[in-house]
Design a protein around this motif. Structure first.
Motif, PDB file in Angstrom:
ATOM      1  N   THR A   1       0.724  -1.073   0.011  1.00 27.02           N
ATOM      2  CA  THR A   1       0.113  -0.054   0.005  1.00 27.02           C
ATOM      3  C   THR A   1       0.927   1.369  -0.098  1.00 27.02           C
ATOM      4  OG1 THR A   1      -1.811  -1.218   1.406  1.00 27.02           O
ATOM      5  CG2 THR A   1      -1.705   1.203   1.183  1.00 27.02           C
ATOM      6  N   VAL A   2       0.930   2.269  -0.966  1.00 27.58           N
ATOM      7  CA  VAL A   2       1.567   3.173  -0.971  1.00 27.58           C
ATOM      8  C   VAL A   2       1.156   4.056   0.215  1.00 27.58           C
ATOM      9  CG1 VAL A   2       2.245   5.187  -2.665  1.00 27.58           C
ATOM     10  CG2 VAL A   2       1.440   3.171  -3.533  1.00 27.58           C
ATOM     11  N   ASP A   3       2.203   4.754   0.819  1.00 29.30           N
ATOM     12  CA  ASP A   3       2.267   5.507   1.880  1.00 29.30           C
ATOM     13  C   ASP A   3       1.530   6.903   1.364  1.00 29.30           C
ATOM     14  OD1 ASP A   3       3.132   3.864   3.785  1.00 29.30           O
ATOM     15  OD2 ASP A   3       5.335   4.318   3.504  1.00 29.30           O
ATOM     16  N   THR A   4       0.921   7.415   2.132  1.00 27.31           N
ATOM     17  CA  THR A   4       0.080   9.052   1.818  1.00 27.31           C
ATOM     18  C   THR A   4       0.974   9.792   2.610  1.00 27.31           C
ATOM     19  OG1 THR A   4      -1.380   8.630   3.242  1.00 27.31           O
ATOM     20  CG2 THR A   4      -2.076   8.042   1.264  1.00 27.31           C
ATOM     21  N   GLU A   5       1.738   9.363   3.702  1.00 23.77           N
ATOM     22  CA  GLU A   5       2.598  10.203   4.512  1.00 23.77           C
ATOM     23  C   GLU A   5       3.724   9.771   4.636  1.00 23.77           C
ATOM     24  OE1 GLU A   5       4.125  13.177   6.553  1.00 23.77           O
ATOM     25  OE2 GLU A   5       2.238  13.256   5.692  1.00 23.77           O
TER      26      GLU A   5
ATOM     27  N   TYR B   1       9.295   3.041   4.052  1.00 19.45           N
ATOM     28  CA  TYR B   1       8.456   3.723   3.060  1.00 19.45           C
ATOM     29  C   TYR B   1       7.948   2.998   1.647  1.00 19.45           C
ATOM     30  CZ  TYR B   1      10.875   7.194   5.666  1.00 19.45           C
ATOM     31  OH  TYR B   1      11.826   7.610   6.959  1.00 19.45           O
TER      32      TYR B   1
ATOM     33  N   VAL C   1       6.707   3.891  -1.972  1.00 21.77           N
ATOM     34  CA  VAL C   1       6.303   5.003  -3.022  1.00 21.77           C
ATOM     35  C   VAL C   1       5.907   4.334  -4.301  1.00 21.77           C
ATOM     36  CG1 VAL C   1       7.746   6.512  -1.686  1.00 21.77           C
ATOM     37  CG2 VAL C   1       8.766   4.960  -3.556  1.00 21.77           C
ATOM     38  N   GLU C   2       5.191   5.203  -5.126  1.00 21.58           N
ATOM     39  CA  GLU C   2       4.996   4.751  -6.492  1.00 21.58           C
ATOM     40  C   GLU C   2       5.669   5.546  -7.389  1.00 21.58           C
ATOM     41  OE1 GLU C   2       1.039   4.245  -9.329  1.00 21.58           O
ATOM     42  OE2 GLU C   2       0.744   5.027  -7.358  1.00 21.58           O
TER      43      GLU C   2
END
Length: 271
Positions: free
Chosen positions: A168-172, A266, A268-269
């Protein structure tokens, strides 16, 4: 008078005509020489480019690592293409061998340093829970080509539960571990760009760890493409890298505070 004038005109035409013939011939020769020089330069550049490409793509690795799990230890064996043990390694960030171990879902992460007491064999105790893993043997063999590739292995009985979970890509991009907060500030998240990964440590200064201010390991979502980067500057937590393919990646940053190493993950995309 007329004969003299006619003779003069004929002489003039001969001189002018001869000049133009000579000039045309000289221009042709000059043009040919220029083209020849250009062709040689282009050919030389292609040769240089070929040599550079040959250096960048060294082909088959000349060292093959294998891994076994036995009596609570991970055992790494290094062999060359003829099956002989490989023990001539360069010291890389204070160690001969860095072993990165991740679970198939990339949730478990360990950075280990096996020790050797026989040629080509390295051992390290482990505390991995039962499951499926991938190992990445990071070495610099002296005088041999080598490329890090994943080595799949299993600890304990086979478990399929949650192995297929996607990242799941981190939003923060702010993480906390051991009471220390670290924020990732990427200069870009675009494919094929030179990217700087800057880590904001909240004013804290980490201790030197394996000869550097910190270490960063990056894997793609499938756990196949391995990237290990170190700081650009010895005094700043700034790392440089490049992503050649778009997709989801996991980044593990390692920093040492008060004698203990903490890991900050982390997701990231890259687009």
């Amino acid at each position: 008078m007329k004969k003299w004038a006619i003779s003069a005109l004929v002489y003039l035409f001969v001189i002018v005509g001869g000049y133009y013939v000579y000039a045309s011939f000289s221009e042709t020769e000059s043009h040919n020489e220029t083209n020849t020089a250009h062709d040689q330069e282009v050919e030389g550049n292609h040769g240089q480019e070929h040599e550079e490409n040959a250096d960048n793509h060294s082909g088959e690795s000349e060292v093959t690592p294998s891994l076994e799990v036995e009596n609570g230890e991970l055992i790494i064996t290094l062999k060359d293409l003829d099956g002989n043990p490989v023990s001539d390694l360069e010291v890389n960030h204070e160690k001969l061998l860095h072993l990165i171990v991740v679970s198939n879902n990339l949730k478990e992460y360990q950075h280990l340093h096996p020790q050797t007491n026989e040629p080509g064999v390295f051992k390290v105790p482990h505390s991995l829970p039962a499951g499926e893993y991938k190992a990445f043997v990071d070495i610099k063999p002296t005088g041999k080509t080598y490329e890090v590739t994943p080595i799949p292995f299993m600890v304990g009985e086979h478990h399929n539960e949650h192995e297929g979970d996607s990242l799941t890509v981190d939003t923060e991009l702010t993480k906390e571990a051991g009471g220390h907060t670290v924020k990732l500030l990427p200069s870009s998240l675009k494919v094929n760009e030179d990217i700087q990964l800057t880590f904001d440590l909240g004013g804290e200064i980490p201790e030197q760890y394996l000869g550097a201010l910190g270490h960063v390991v990056i894997l793609d979502e499938k756990g196949e493409n391995y990237i290990h980067v170190h700081p650009l500057d010895g005094n700043k937590p700034v790392f440089a890298t490049k992503f050649k393919e778009p997709g989801v990646y996991k980044i593990w940053a390692e920093f040492k505070f008060n004698g203990q190493v903490f890991v900050y993950p982390y997701v990231v995309e890259i687009k």
